[in-house]
Design an enzyme around this catalytic site. Structure first.
Site, mmCIF file in Angstrom:
data_model
loop_
_atom_site.group_PDB
_atom_site.id
_atom_site.type_symbol
_atom_site.label_atom_id
_atom_site.label_comp_id
_atom_site.label_asym_id
_atom_site.label_seq_id
_atom_site.Cartn_x
_atom_site.Cartn_y
_atom_site.Cartn_z
ATOM 1 N N ASP A 1 -4.838 -45.705 1.635
ATOM 2 C CA ASP A 1 -3.963 -47.261 1.290
ATOM 3 C C ASP A 1 -3.397 -46.945 3.046
ATOM 4 O O ASP A 1 -2.208 -47.908 3.594
ATOM 5 C CB ASP A 1 -2.507 -46.233 0.813
ATOM 6 C CG ASP A 1 -1.690 -45.238 1.294
ATOM 7 O OD1 ASP A 1 -2.141 -43.942 1.339
ATOM 8 O OD2 ASP A 1 -0.602 -45.100 1.458
ATOM 9 N N ASP B 1 -23.042 -44.200 -2.234
ATOM 10 C CA ASP B 1 -22.877 -43.010 -2.993
ATOM 11 C C ASP B 1 -21.988 -41.809 -3.274
ATOM 12 O O ASP B 1 -22.145 -41.300 -3.610
ATOM 13 C CB ASP B 1 -24.528 -41.713 -2.825
ATOM 14 C CG ASP B 1 -25.918 -42.616 -2.236
ATOM 15 O OD1 ASP B 1 -26.090 -43.668 -3.243
ATOM 16 O OD2 ASP B 1 -26.442 -42.423 -1.933
ATOM 17 N N LYS C 1 -6.482 -35.997 8.002
ATOM 18 C CA LYS C 1 -6.855 -37.364 8.544
ATOM 19 C C LYS C 1 -6.171 -38.277 10.162
ATOM 20 O O LYS C 1 -4.961 -38.118 9.670
ATOM 21 C CB LYS C 1 -6.861 -38.403 7.610
ATOM 22 C CG LYS C 1 -7.889 -37.809 6.487
ATOM 23 C CD LYS C 1 -7.913 -38.227 5.478
ATOM 24 C CE LYS C 1 -6.407 -38.606 4.589
ATOM 25 N NZ LYS C 1 -5.868 -38.654 3.194
HETATM 26 O O1 DEZ Z 1 3.388 -36.237 6.043
HETATM 27 C C1 DEZ Z 1 2.384 -36.272 5.445
HETATM 28 O O2 DEZ Z 1 2.293 -35.340 5.742
HETATM 29 C C2 DEZ Z 1 1.615 -36.653 4.433
HETATM 30 O O3 DEZ Z 1 2.478 -38.332 4.480
HETATM 31 C C3 DEZ Z 1 1.449 -36.776 2.984
HETATM 32 O O4 DEZ Z 1 0.775 -35.709 2.493
HETATM 33 C C4 DEZ Z 1 -0.088 -37.850 3.086
HETATM 34 O O5 DEZ Z 1 -1.037 -36.910 2.159
HETATM 35 P P1 DEZ Z 1 -2.185 -38.263 1.546
HETATM 36 O O6 DEZ Z 1 -2.056 -39.642 1.641
HETATM 37 O O7 DEZ Z 1 -2.922 -37.930 3.271
HETATM 38 O O8 DEZ Z 1 -3.115 -37.631 0.109
HETATM 39 MG MG MG Z 2 -2.013 -42.097 1.206
#
Ligand code: DEZ
Ligand code: MG
Length: 326
Positions: free
Chosen positions: A275, A28, A250
């Site tokens: 990704d 959901d 994350k």
């Molecule tokens: O170095 C960083 O902060 C990250 O590579 C980047 O900003 C990741 O962003 P996301 O893929 O979580 O949107």
């Molecule tokens: Mg990313």
């Protein structure tokens, strides 16, 4: 091999209409990573030249239609990004500019997650409430919105060489250069990193400040290749201090808990789409979400997803392959 990875032989869903329908029906709520790139491993495979949602200012084909498909089927969409250089409001503008409708409430950034952690979870002494920021305006905006005092960040006074006088003042703990009210050092992606900023952060932490990082992505995708990420800003401090920061993006579950706190969703009916295995997919696995979906248009390769330590439940060549469920 981790316990998580041994549980999954990721299912490849591109072009598998029935598989896609079955997968989508399980959820959901979809938590979306935002940044993506056309990675080196995809350059020889034009079919992979997409992304999670965008790369830089380039929206990947089919992104708008894919999000529409999910929303039209009653799915809740949440954007979860580790990019701390922008605030939630900045992200909403960016999404709008790219033609993706959203609200600030649907966006979680590591700058926001860090601010919430500092203002609502950390118990700082009354005289140690100030944050020394290494990072950009996104962090500053979110700290302001939580009424957290800070120094550093985009202040031009920190964009300079270290002088002989600085060394002496820092060594002496001079309050004109080391603010005694600083109780937290927060390190995010900073496009103006320098020796002075690292030296000050080191001394604040040595004097007892809590060491936090918005996120620890080693690299930042842009223009089809990789650049230094937020984790590379913390790296010199980790090396100097032999100490890891508490990271709030994350895969930190502090971020997952605040998302759940806001949306009150059933984790078993939620799916993380991303990704990058060691941030996005790990975030979903450690958060015990019902599903994780990898897209091959970002940092992690097919080999990472299929035989790496952290594997998604399913993966696609690119996000817009979800349209194949129709
Ligand atoms: O170095 C960083 O902060 C990250 O590579 C980047 O900003 C990741 O962003 P996301 O893929 O979580 O949107
Ligand atoms: Mg990313």
């Amino acid at each position: 091999m981790t316990q998580e990875s041994s549980q999954f032989a990721p299912r490849y869903l591109t072009g598998d209409k029935a598989g896609l329908q079955e997968f989508l029906a399980k959820f959901d709520v979809f938590l979306f990573d935002c940044d993506g790139l056309t990675p080196v491993h995809a350059l020889s495979r034009p079919s992979l030249r997409g992304g999670v949602l965008w790369s830089g200012d380039h929206l990947f084909p089919g992104t708008v239609e894919t999000l529409e498909l999910l929303r039209n089927n009653g799915k809740q969409v949440v954007f979860v990004t580790n990019n701390s250089t922008k605030s939630r409001a900045d992200y909403r503008k960016k999404l709008e500019g790219l033609g993706i409708p959203s609200t600030v409430e649907e966006i979680f950034s590591s700058s926001y997650s860090s601010s919430i952690y500092i203002s609502r979870i950390l118990q700082l002494p009354e005289n140690k409430r100030k944050v020394y920021v290494i990072g950009e305006t996104g962090i500053e905006q979110e700290l302001r919105s939580e009424n957290v005092p800070f120094i550093g960040g985009t202040d031009l006074a920190y964009r300079r060489d270290v002088t002989p006088a600085d060394y002496k003042k820092i060594a002496a703990g001079d309050e004109s250069i080391l603010d005694p009210e600083v109780g937290v050092v927060l390190v995010g992606l900073d496009f103006h990193m320098n020796y002075l900023k690292i030296a000050l952060a080191y001394h604040y932490i040595k004097r007892g400040a809590v060491f936090l990082a918005t996120n620890i992505d080693s690299t930042l995708p842009n223009s089809g290749t990789l650049f230094p990420g937020a984790g590379s800003m913390s790296a010199p401090l980790i090396m100097m201090l032999n100490k890891e920061p508490v990271a709030l993006g994350k895969p930190s579950q502090a971020m997952m808990d605040s998302i759940e706190g806001k949306f009150k969703f059933d984790r078993s009916r939620a799916c993380m789409v991303g990704d990058r295995a060691n941030t996005d997919i790990r975030f979903g696995l450690e958060g015990k979400l019902g599903g994780t979906l990898g897209v091959l248009t970002g940092v992690s390769s097919e080999e990472d997803f299929v035989s790496g330590d952290v594997r998604p439940h399913a993966y696609l060549d690119k996000l817009s392959d979800l349209l194949g469920s129709e």
